[in-house]
Scaffold this motif. Structure first.
Motif, PDB file in Angstrom:
ATOM      1  N   ASP A  69       0.843  -1.187   0.000  1.00 55.87           N
ATOM      2  CA  ASP A  69       0.000   0.000   0.000  1.00 55.87           C
ATOM      3  C   ASP A  69       0.880   1.240   0.000  1.00 55.87           C
ATOM      4  N   PRO A  70       1.028   1.890  -1.138  1.00 55.15           N
ATOM      5  CA  PRO A  70       0.477   1.585  -2.451  1.00 55.15           C
ATOM      6  C   PRO A  70       1.400   0.627  -3.211  1.00 55.15           C
ATOM      7  N   PRO A  71       0.891  -0.024  -4.283  1.00 51.05           N
ATOM      8  CA  PRO A  71       1.721  -0.943  -5.056  1.00 51.05           C
ATOM      9  C   PRO A  71       2.597  -0.246  -6.104  1.00 51.05           C
ATOM     10  N   VAL A  72       2.318   1.024  -6.373  1.00 52.48           N
ATOM     11  CA  VAL A  72       3.117   1.808  -7.330  1.00 52.48           C
ATOM     12  C   VAL A  72       3.584   3.067  -6.611  1.00 52.48           C
ATOM     13  N   ILE A  73       4.912   3.303  -6.642  1.00 52.68           N
ATOM     14  CA  ILE A  73       5.476   4.504  -6.019  1.00 52.68           C
ATOM     15  C   ILE A  73       6.470   5.148  -6.970  1.00 52.68           C
ATOM     16  N   ALA A  74       6.700   6.440  -6.773  1.00 54.95           N
ATOM     17  CA  ALA A  74       7.758   7.137  -7.508  1.00 54.95           C
ATOM     18  C   ALA A  74       9.080   6.878  -6.783  1.00 54.95           C
ATOM     19  N   ALA A  75      10.171   6.928  -7.520  1.00 53.80           N
ATOM     20  CA  ALA A  75      11.495   6.714  -6.932  1.00 53.80           C
ATOM     21  C   ALA A  75      11.675   7.623  -5.723  1.00 53.80           C
ATOM     22  N   GLY A  76      12.138   7.035  -4.614  1.00 54.85           N
ATOM     23  CA  GLY A  76      12.362   7.789  -3.391  1.00 54.85           C
ATOM     24  C   GLY A  76      11.188   7.765  -2.424  1.00 54.85           C
ATOM     25  N   GLU A  77      10.003   7.353  -2.888  1.00 50.41           N
ATOM     26  CA  GLU A  77       8.841   7.272  -2.004  1.00 50.41           C
ATOM     27  C   GLU A  77       8.823   5.933  -1.277  1.00 50.41           C
ATOM     28  N   THR A  78       7.851   5.750  -0.365  1.00 50.15           N
ATOM     29  CA  THR A  78       7.781   4.514   0.413  1.00 50.15           C
ATOM     30  C   THR A  78       6.451   3.804   0.193  1.00 50.15           C
ATOM     31  N   THR A  79       6.459   2.516   0.499  1.00 52.47           N
ATOM     32  CA  THR A  79       5.250   1.703   0.500  1.00 52.47           C
ATOM     33  C   THR A  79       5.271   0.839   1.751  1.00 52.47           C
ATOM     34  N   GLU A  80       4.085   0.475   2.221  1.00 54.32           N
ATOM     35  CA  GLU A  80       3.960  -0.380   3.409  1.00 54.32           C
ATOM     36  C   GLU A  80       3.604  -1.801   2.970  1.00 54.32           C
ATOM     37  N   VAL A  81       4.271  -2.780   3.583  1.00 54.34           N
ATOM     38  CA  VAL A  81       4.026  -4.185   3.288  1.00 54.34           C
ATOM     39  C   VAL A  81       3.160  -4.775   4.404  1.00 54.34           C
ATOM     40  N   THR A  82       2.109  -5.479   4.017  1.00 49.96           N
ATOM     41  CA  THR A  82       1.309  -6.239   4.970  1.00 49.96           C
ATOM     42  C   THR A  82       1.522  -7.712   4.660  1.00 49.96           C
ATOM     43  N   CYS A  83       1.811  -8.488   5.706  1.00 47.57           N
ATOM     44  CA  CYS A  83       2.036  -9.913   5.537  1.00 47.57           C
ATOM     45  C   CYS A  83       0.898 -10.693   6.182  1.00 47.57           C
ATOM     46  N   GLU A  84       0.382 -11.659   5.444  1.00 47.68           N
ATOM     47  CA  GLU A  84      -0.676 -12.520   5.962  1.00 47.68           C
ATOM     48  C   GLU A  84      -0.195 -13.960   5.827  1.00 47.68           C
ATOM     49  N   ALA A  85      -0.396 -14.753   6.880  1.00 44.47           N
ATOM     50  CA  ALA A  85      -0.049 -16.167   6.852  1.00 44.47           C
ATOM     51  C   ALA A  85      -1.294 -16.974   7.195  1.00 44.47           C
ATOM     52  N   ILE A  86      -1.454 -18.116   6.511  1.00 45.79           N
ATOM     53  CA  ILE A  86      -2.608 -18.980   6.786  1.00 45.79           C
ATOM     54  C   ILE A  86      -2.147 -20.421   6.978  1.00 45.79           C
ATOM     55  N   ASP A  87      -2.975 -21.192   7.714  1.00 41.88           N
ATOM     56  CA  ASP A  87      -2.682 -22.605   7.920  1.00 41.88           C
ATOM     57  C   ASP A  87      -3.468 -23.450   6.911  1.00 41.88           C
ATOM     58  N   THR A  88      -3.415 -24.760   7.071  1.00 39.52           N
ATOM     59  CA  THR A  88      -4.073 -25.689   6.146  1.00 39.52           C
ATOM     60  C   THR A  88      -5.558 -25.409   5.973  1.00 39.52           C
ATOM     61  N   TYR A  89      -6.222 -24.944   7.023  1.00 38.88           N
ATOM     62  CA  TYR A  89      -7.662 -24.721   6.976  1.00 38.88           C
ATOM     63  C   TYR A  89      -8.040 -23.272   6.656  1.00 38.88           C
TER      64      TYR A  89
END
Length: 186
Positions: A69-89
């Motif tokens: 968020d966001p997936p497109v940035i201009a050089a020098g800008e920042t983006t935040e990564v969200t990580c999601e993990a799931i189990d077998t169910y």
């Protein structure tokens, strides 16, 4: 066990778990959450008034997914990564301290869950966990605003002979040297 009475186990909520194929007294939790377990003997009019609690927690991560968020940035800008993990169910597994990684040896600065990059291009970002498949997110870094002009001669030689035909190329670049395609020169 009451002589002559058929008993059964009642679990609430009634979904999110299954019964073992080998033994109908073995229950397998599938959806993380809290359940109430009691014994019933309906024909005898008996009901366990002191049910036990059963808490099902997520299992081991089998898949992780990164989102940006966001997936497109201009050089020098920042983006935040969200990580999601799931189990077998499909239960979500808390990822309080996710590890963020970039494939293909990209030159990005990683500070926790924040990414910054100065080289335009596309980069695959993942949240790796042992034993889990990592679904990547695509980070696109586009050039920033025009900052400078770069002049290049073709052919690029150290010394030019008389009557050598040269092509002069002028490229508009951002502050990090990324060429800005289609920039008009006036």
């Amino acid at each position: 066990v009451i002589e002559g009475a058929r008993t059964r186990v009642d679990i609430r909520p009634a979904t999110g778990w299954s019964v073992s194929e080998d033994d109908d007294r073995i229950f397998i939790g599938q959806t993380a959450g809290d359940y109430t377990v009691r014994c019933l003997a309906t024909r005898a009019g008996l009901r366990d008034e002191s049910p036990v609690s059963w808490t099902v927690t997520p299992g081991v991560a089998i898949r992780t997914r990164a989102t940006l968020d966001p997936p497109v940035i201009a050089a020098g800008e920042t983006t935040e990564v969200t990580c999601e993990a799931i189990d077998t169910y499909g239960n979500r597994i808390p990822t309080d301290e996710p590890i963020v990684s970039v494939l293909e040896g990209a030159m990005l600065d990683i500070a926790g869950r924040t990414l910054t990059g100065t080289r335009s291009g596309d980069y695959r970002v993942i949240c790796p966990m042992d034993g889990a498949i990592s679904d990547s997110a695509l980070l696109s870094i586009i050039p920033g605003p025009p900052n400078d002009l770069v002049v290049a001669l073709e052919p690029a030689l150290a010394v030019y002979q008389i009557n050598t035909v040269l092509t002069v190329n002028v490229v508009v670049v951002d502050e990090y040297g990324n060429p800005i395609p289609g920039s008009p020169l006036t």
